[in-house]
Design an enzyme around this catalytic site. Structure first.
Site, short mmCIF file in Angstrom:
data_model
loop_
_atom_site.label_atom_id
_atom_site.label_comp_id
_atom_site.label_asym_id
_atom_site.label_seq_id
_atom_site.Cartn_x
_atom_site.Cartn_y
_atom_site.Cartn_z
N GLU A 127 0.81 -1.09 0.00
CA GLU A 127 0.00 -0.13 0.06
C GLU A 127 0.77 1.31 0.01
OE1 GLU A 127 -2.90 1.00 -0.31
OE2 GLU A 127 -4.34 -0.05 0.45
N ASP A 128 0.40 2.32 -0.76
CA ASP A 128 1.01 3.58 -0.70
C ASP A 128 0.78 4.31 0.73
OD1 ASP A 128 -1.48 3.77 -1.11
OD2 ASP A 128 -1.41 5.20 -2.89
N ASP A 159 -4.74 5.39 5.92
CA ASP A 159 -5.50 6.35 6.34
C ASP A 159 -6.43 6.01 7.36
OD1 ASP A 159 -5.96 9.30 6.56
OD2 ASP A 159 -7.43 9.19 4.92
N GLY A 202 -8.12 3.46 7.20
CA GLY A 202 -7.78 1.99 7.46
C GLY A 202 -8.84 0.92 6.59
N THR A 221 -9.67 0.45 3.34
CA THR A 221 -9.12 0.06 2.32
C THR A 221 -8.47 -1.26 2.57
OG1 THR A 221 -9.27 2.01 1.26
CG2 THR A 221 -8.22 0.28 0.14
P1 IMP Z 1 -7.97 4.63 3.63
O1 IMP Z 1 -8.65 5.68 4.11
O2 IMP Z 1 -6.97 4.02 4.60
O3 IMP Z 1 -9.10 3.61 3.30
O4 IMP Z 1 -7.41 4.95 2.41
C1 IMP Z 1 -7.77 5.31 1.24
C2 IMP Z 1 -7.23 5.90 0.00
O5 IMP Z 1 -7.16 7.32 0.32
C3 IMP Z 1 -5.56 5.60 0.11
O6 IMP Z 1 -5.23 4.19 -0.58
C4 IMP Z 1 -5.12 6.83 -0.81
O7 IMP Z 1 -5.53 6.57 -2.16
C5 IMP Z 1 -6.12 7.88 -0.22
N1 IMP Z 1 -5.17 8.89 0.24
C6 IMP Z 1 -5.40 9.12 1.98
N2 IMP Z 1 -4.74 9.88 2.25
C7 IMP Z 1 -4.21 10.62 1.10
C8 IMP Z 1 -3.25 11.44 1.04
O8 IMP Z 1 -2.89 12.05 2.04
N3 IMP Z 1 -2.84 11.66 -0.01
C9 IMP Z 1 -3.25 11.27 -1.18
N4 IMP Z 1 -4.07 10.08 -1.24
C10 IMP Z 1 -4.60 9.77 0.19
#
Ligand code: IMP
Length: 202
Positions: A102-103, A106, A108, A110
């Site tokens: 994962e890049d 955030d 969590g 995903t």
């Molecule tokens: P999650 O909220 O952990 O499910 O992350 C969802 C997705 O939001 C990540 O895979 C990124 O593609 C995108 N994302 C979250 N934070 C950032 C950021 O600071 N910059 C760019 N993309 C973000």
């Protein structure tokens, strides 16, 4: 790229720091992934593609890569963690060591979805690495075996991460200090970052 005078963005992680940390992660992960089955690294499109490309070159072991693409949460379901698979794996992961790449993690949601989904496929082992961890933003607790950098609650672009599809090809990680300004004019950093060779707005 260093600091922008107008304060819209600032350098958070340099190319050199990315390189060094990924080399360390590579050594650590290579040690753990030395089973008898061919391990498979799964990259979630599109953000993690750059990290995957550098990480696999830091892993001096035999491996395979595969890609998944998932939709962002459907409107109205943000927070539910409901995502849709747009492109599934091509490899058979049965009994194999699987590493999700994962890049950024955030909320969590995903990664939580991916872990649950892949754990139902009779994998040998399942682990996850993220380049960036915004731990303070977590909504669901999710296991993360390897973390490149923990970062504060700030929107970042570069090294695969985008804002409305642009800035993925910036070689370092930039923190956006003025997100409202960028939202108002998404191309605002193009000139400063890419100069006269930048893409002209179409
Ligand atoms: P999650 O909220 O952990 O499910 O992350 C969802 C997705 O939001 C990540 O895979 C990124 O593609 C995108 N994302 C979250 N934070 C950032 C950021 O600071 N910059 C760019 N993309 C973000």
């Amino acid at each position: 790229v260093t600091v922008f005078e107008d304060g819209t963005v600032e350098l958070l992680i340099s190319k050199r720091d990315l390189e060094q940390r990924i080399a360390e992660l590579g050594r650590e992960i290579a040690r753990d992934l030395s089973g008898d089955q061919l391990p498979v690294l799964i990259s979630v499109l599109k953000g993690s593609a750059l990290f995957l490309a550098d990480l696999v070159r830091a892993l001096r072991i035999e491996l395979e890569v595969d890609f998944m693409s998932i939709s962002s949460y459907a409107a109205g379901t943000a927070g539910s963690g409901v995502v849709r698979i747009l492109k599934d794996l091509e490899s058979d992961v049965t009994s194999r060591d699987v590493l999700i790449v994962e890049d950024i993690v955030d909320t969590g949601l995903t990664l939580n979805y991916l872990r649950r989904n892949l754990s139902h496929r009779e994998v040998g082992s399942l682990k996850a690495v993220t380049l960036l961890d915004k731990a303070v933003r977590r909504i669901v607790p999710v296991e993360l075996e390897y973390i490149g950098f923990e970062i504060p609650d700030v929107f970042v672009v570069g090294y695969g991460l985008d804002f409305q599809g642009i800035y993925r090809n910036v070689p370092e990680i930039l923190a956006v200090r003025d997100i409202a300004r960028l939202a108002n004019d998404p191309n605002i950093l193009v000139e400063a970052l890419f100069g006269s060779d930048g893409v002209t707005p179409h």
